[in-house]
Design a protein around this motif. Structure first.
Motif, mmCIF file in Angstrom:
data_model
loop_
_atom_site.group_PDB
_atom_site.id
_atom_site.type_symbol
_atom_site.label_atom_id
_atom_site.label_comp_id
_atom_site.label_asym_id
_atom_site.label_seq_id
_atom_site.Cartn_x
_atom_site.Cartn_y
_atom_site.Cartn_z
ATOM 1 N N SER A 103 79.769 14.205 -20.653
ATOM 2 C CA SER A 103 81.059 14.096 -19.961
ATOM 3 C C SER A 103 81.048 12.990 -18.914
ATOM 4 N N VAL A 104 79.962 12.891 -18.163
ATOM 5 C CA VAL A 104 79.910 11.891 -17.096
ATOM 6 C C VAL A 104 79.943 10.483 -17.682
ATOM 7 N N ILE A 105 79.302 10.279 -18.820
ATOM 8 C CA ILE A 105 79.351 8.966 -19.485
ATOM 9 C C ILE A 105 80.785 8.612 -19.852
ATOM 10 N N ARG A 106 81.546 9.573 -20.358
ATOM 11 C CA ARG A 106 82.952 9.301 -20.690
ATOM 12 C C ARG A 106 83.724 8.877 -19.439
ATOM 13 N N ILE A 107 83.494 9.590 -18.349
ATOM 14 C CA ILE A 107 84.189 9.304 -17.093
ATOM 15 C C ILE A 107 83.825 7.915 -16.584
ATOM 16 N N LEU A 108 82.535 7.620 -16.521
ATOM 17 C CA LEU A 108 82.083 6.325 -16.007
ATOM 18 C C LEU A 108 82.511 5.179 -16.918
ATOM 19 N N THR A 109 82.444 5.394 -18.231
ATOM 20 C CA THR A 109 82.859 4.352 -19.173
ATOM 21 C C THR A 109 84.321 3.988 -18.956
ATOM 22 N N THR A 110 85.167 4.992 -18.788
ATOM 23 C CA THR A 110 86.592 4.736 -18.548
ATOM 24 C C THR A 110 86.796 3.995 -17.232
ATOM 25 N N LYS A 111 86.038 4.348 -16.223
ATOM 26 C CA LYS A 111 86.153 3.665 -14.936
ATOM 27 C C LYS A 111 85.735 2.206 -15.035
ATOM 28 N N PHE A 112 84.659 1.935 -15.744
ATOM 29 C CA PHE A 112 84.240 0.539 -15.930
ATOM 30 C C PHE A 112 85.230 -0.221 -16.812
ATOM 31 N N LYS A 113 85.692 0.429 -17.855
ATOM 32 C CA LYS A 113 86.580 -0.218 -18.816
ATOM 33 C C LYS A 113 87.838 -0.756 -18.150
ATOM 34 N N HIS A 114 88.360 -0.024 -17.149
ATOM 35 C CA HIS A 114 89.617 -0.407 -16.520
ATOM 36 C C HIS A 114 89.451 -0.964 -15.098
ATOM 37 N N GLY A 115 88.218 -1.354 -14.756
ATOM 38 C CA GLY A 115 87.993 -2.026 -13.487
ATOM 39 C C GLY A 115 87.999 -1.135 -12.268
ATOM 40 N N ILE A 116 87.982 0.179 -12.463
ATOM 41 C CA ILE A 116 87.888 1.106 -11.332
ATOM 42 C C ILE A 116 86.479 1.014 -10.758
ATOM 43 N N LEU A 117 85.494 0.998 -11.631
ATOM 44 C CA LEU A 117 84.123 0.616 -11.318
ATOM 45 C C LEU A 117 83.919 -0.811 -11.811
ATOM 46 N N THR A 118 83.180 -1.610 -11.044
ATOM 47 C CA THR A 118 82.964 -3.008 -11.414
ATOM 48 C C THR A 118 81.478 -3.300 -11.578
ATOM 49 N N GLN A 119 81.187 -4.458 -12.127
ATOM 50 C CA GLN A 119 79.795 -4.870 -12.269
ATOM 51 C C GLN A 119 79.156 -5.043 -10.891
ATOM 52 N N GLU A 120 79.947 -5.442 -9.922
ATOM 53 C CA GLU A 120 79.442 -5.554 -8.550
ATOM 54 C C GLU A 120 79.044 -4.184 -8.011
ATOM 55 N N ASP A 121 79.868 -3.157 -8.296
ATOM 56 C CA ASP A 121 79.506 -1.791 -7.891
ATOM 57 C C ASP A 121 78.181 -1.379 -8.519
ATOM 58 N N LEU A 122 77.995 -1.736 -9.777
ATOM 59 C CA LEU A 122 76.772 -1.387 -10.491
ATOM 60 C C LEU A 122 75.565 -2.074 -9.862
ATOM 61 N N THR A 123 75.713 -3.345 -9.526
ATOM 62 C CA THR A 123 74.612 -4.097 -8.918
ATOM 63 C C THR A 123 74.176 -3.457 -7.611
ATOM 64 N N VAL A 124 75.145 -3.085 -6.780
ATOM 65 C CA VAL A 124 74.836 -2.421 -5.511
ATOM 66 C C VAL A 124 74.190 -1.069 -5.761
ATOM 67 N N TRP A 125 74.736 -0.322 -6.719
ATOM 68 C CA TRP A 125 74.243 1.026 -7.027
ATOM 69 C C TRP A 125 72.797 1.005 -7.496
ATOM 70 N N GLU A 126 72.423 -0.042 -8.212
ATOM 71 C CA GLU A 126 71.073 -0.109 -8.787
ATOM 72 C C GLU A 126 70.014 -0.578 -7.795
ATOM 73 N N GLN A 127 70.416 -1.049 -6.623
ATOM 74 C CA GLN A 127 69.446 -1.439 -5.616
ATOM 75 C C GLN A 127 68.654 -0.212 -5.173
ATOM 76 N N PRO A 128 67.337 -0.343 -5.015
ATOM 77 C CA PRO A 128 66.466 0.819 -4.767
ATOM 78 C C PRO A 128 66.891 1.714 -3.611
ATOM 79 N N THR A 129 67.392 1.150 -2.518
ATOM 80 C CA THR A 129 67.720 1.964 -1.345
ATOM 81 C C THR A 129 69.217 2.135 -1.144
#
Length: 467
Positions: A403-429
């Protein structure tokens, strides 16, 4: 060894699945929808569009790219963060200090605290939360800033009487007639441009999901819950208009929602007030009620909202559709081929609250196949029930991730989540931790106790983030 009660339960479920599966092959031709489903018509803008202030470019990532980003984002999430994404709530569930109904028009400290405890997947705004364009935009911006993961910001903007934004003249958005009158006097092209206009205007304010269009085929004059919100009694015409609205809305960056599956246009009750059972067979549903939903799904609708009506002739139980595995998995997913987000109708309706606790309702619905629980009557209880089930392995991590993958995929697909958000999220701290949710319902907190609790939680969150 199973008890007699469990044997009976599984036998009934198996029998129901056999009935539905068998009926797949008893309809005319290759289609399971009675008359052969015609392809939905595609439209192009036929009128010049006036620029909307603050309008941002529409983002439409491919399903593959959005899915890849979603999987990477998911890999850094805690179980608590994943479970929280399963809820879209009204503002009173983020700040219970004023009771269950209040005209919140700004992001309060209580909301910020709850978002740190339970970083929900989205919020829903009502007319009471919408005053002016400036205040509404600021409210949404502040909610987004204080959310760990960008929110679905949702609204009911169908046109007619259900238009939370356009009903307020100060919002300066286009007011449309009822779906019923549109069905009698307009065509698909009009509805396509209507979907585009509504989407452009509400997106400029910060909304990204519209709980529209209504895909119910109205076949009963006694139906008061749907009434003039339906495009009519002809499933073919309703299908054309539903598909047109979906196209127009999503082309302008707002996710469309088909409601209320499996179709409650024939009901003579109101799920806001109590339990409702419709006397429809599976063949009637296929020939009539499912047709517009299938058209909307084919047109690309991201959400399907599942009703609380029961269909006892199909499921052989009085359980709401929003808690039925047969309705959500076997029929909506497998038969109609829907791969997007299954969201329930509001869980604060009497049809749910009269019969289930908030925790029972949320858990049963999620286990039956829902992806998002809309407006639980108590967020803390609902969240804790699913979290406990995951921690005890009653719900597997793979089911939660699905379910969470469906939610996140939709958010990325329509720009609610962005690649910039992902880059920040993946930083270790960088990934924020979740402050454990309090066990007392937010609604039970009042006055001084509420302020002291908020201070304690805020201090705990600050110390935890430093680590």
């Amino acid at each position: 060894m199973m008890s007699d009660r469990n044997v009976t339960k599984y036998c009934k479920r198996f029998l129901a699945l056999c009935i539905v599966t068998g009926l797949l092959f008893t309809t005319t031709g290759c289609s399971v929808f009675g008359p052969k489903q015609k392809p939905y018509k595609t439209y192009k803008p036929s009128v010049s569009e006036t620029p909307v202030a603050s309008e941002q470019p529409v983002v439409n990532l491919s399903e593959e790219q959005a899915g890849e980003f979603a999987r990477r984002y998911l890999a850094k999430m805690t179980t608590e963060q994943k479970v929280a994404q399963l809820f879209v709530v009204k503002l009173e569930e983020l700040d219970g200090s004023q009771g269950g109904y209040y005209e919140f028009r700004k992001c309060t400290k209580g909301m910020k605290t709850t978002l740190s405890q339970i970083p929900v997947g989205g919020v829903v705004l009502f007319s009471r939360n919408i005053s002016t364009r400036k205040k509404t935009s600021k409210l949404i911006q502040r909610l987004q800033v204080n959310s760990q993961t960008p929110l679905f910001v949702t609204v009911d903007e169908e046109g007619g009487s259900v238009a939370r934004i356009a009903s307020n003249k100060k919002m300066k958005t286009t007011k449309f007639p009822t779906a019923e009158s549109i069905g009698k006097t307009k065509d698909g092209e009009y509805v396509y441009n209507m979907g585009r206009t509504i989407a452009r205007e509400i997106r400029a304010l910060g909304f990204n999901v519209n709980f529209a269009p209504v895909a119910d085929v109205k076949t009963s004059d006694l139906n008061t819950e749907i009434g003039e919100r339906s495009f009519g009694s002809d499933p073919g015409k309703v299908s054309d208009m539903v598909a047109a609205f979906v196209q127009g809305s999503q082309e302008r960056g707002v996710c469309a929602t088909l409601k209320h599956f499996p179709g409650q246009g024939s009901s003579d009750g109101d799920t806001h007030q109590g339990s409702v059972d419709i006397d429809s067979s599976i063949s009637k549903l296929r020939d009539l009620d499912f047709v517009p939903f299938k058209a909307g799904i084919d047109a690309g609708a991201e959400f399907v909202m599942v009703s609380h009506i029961s269909v006892s002739r199909v499921t052989e139980t009085k359980e709401p559709a929003s808690m039925s595995e047969l309705i959500m998995k076997t029929i909506l997913r497998e038969e109609l081929g829907f791969s997007g987000i299954v969201i329930t109708d509001a869980f604060d309706m009497a049809s749910i609250t009269d019969n289930y606790t908030p925790g029972e309702a949320a858990l049963q619905s999620f286990m039956a196949g829902a992806d998002i629980i809309l407006m639980p009557s108590d967020l803390t209880q609902a969240y804790q029930a699913i979290l406990n089930a995951v921690n005890s392995k009653k719900i597997t991590q793979s089911r939660l991730d699905e379910s969470v993958i469906r939610i996140l995929t939709t958010k990325f697909k329509h720009g609610i989540l962005t690649q910039e958000d992902l880059t920040v999220w993946e930083q270790p701290t960088a990934t924020p931790s979740v402050t454990p949710a309090v066990t007392v319902s937010p609604k039970a907190k009042k006055g001084k106790k509420n302020r002291e609790s908020a201070k304690t939680i805020k201090k705990s969150t600050k110390n935890k983030s430093k680590k």
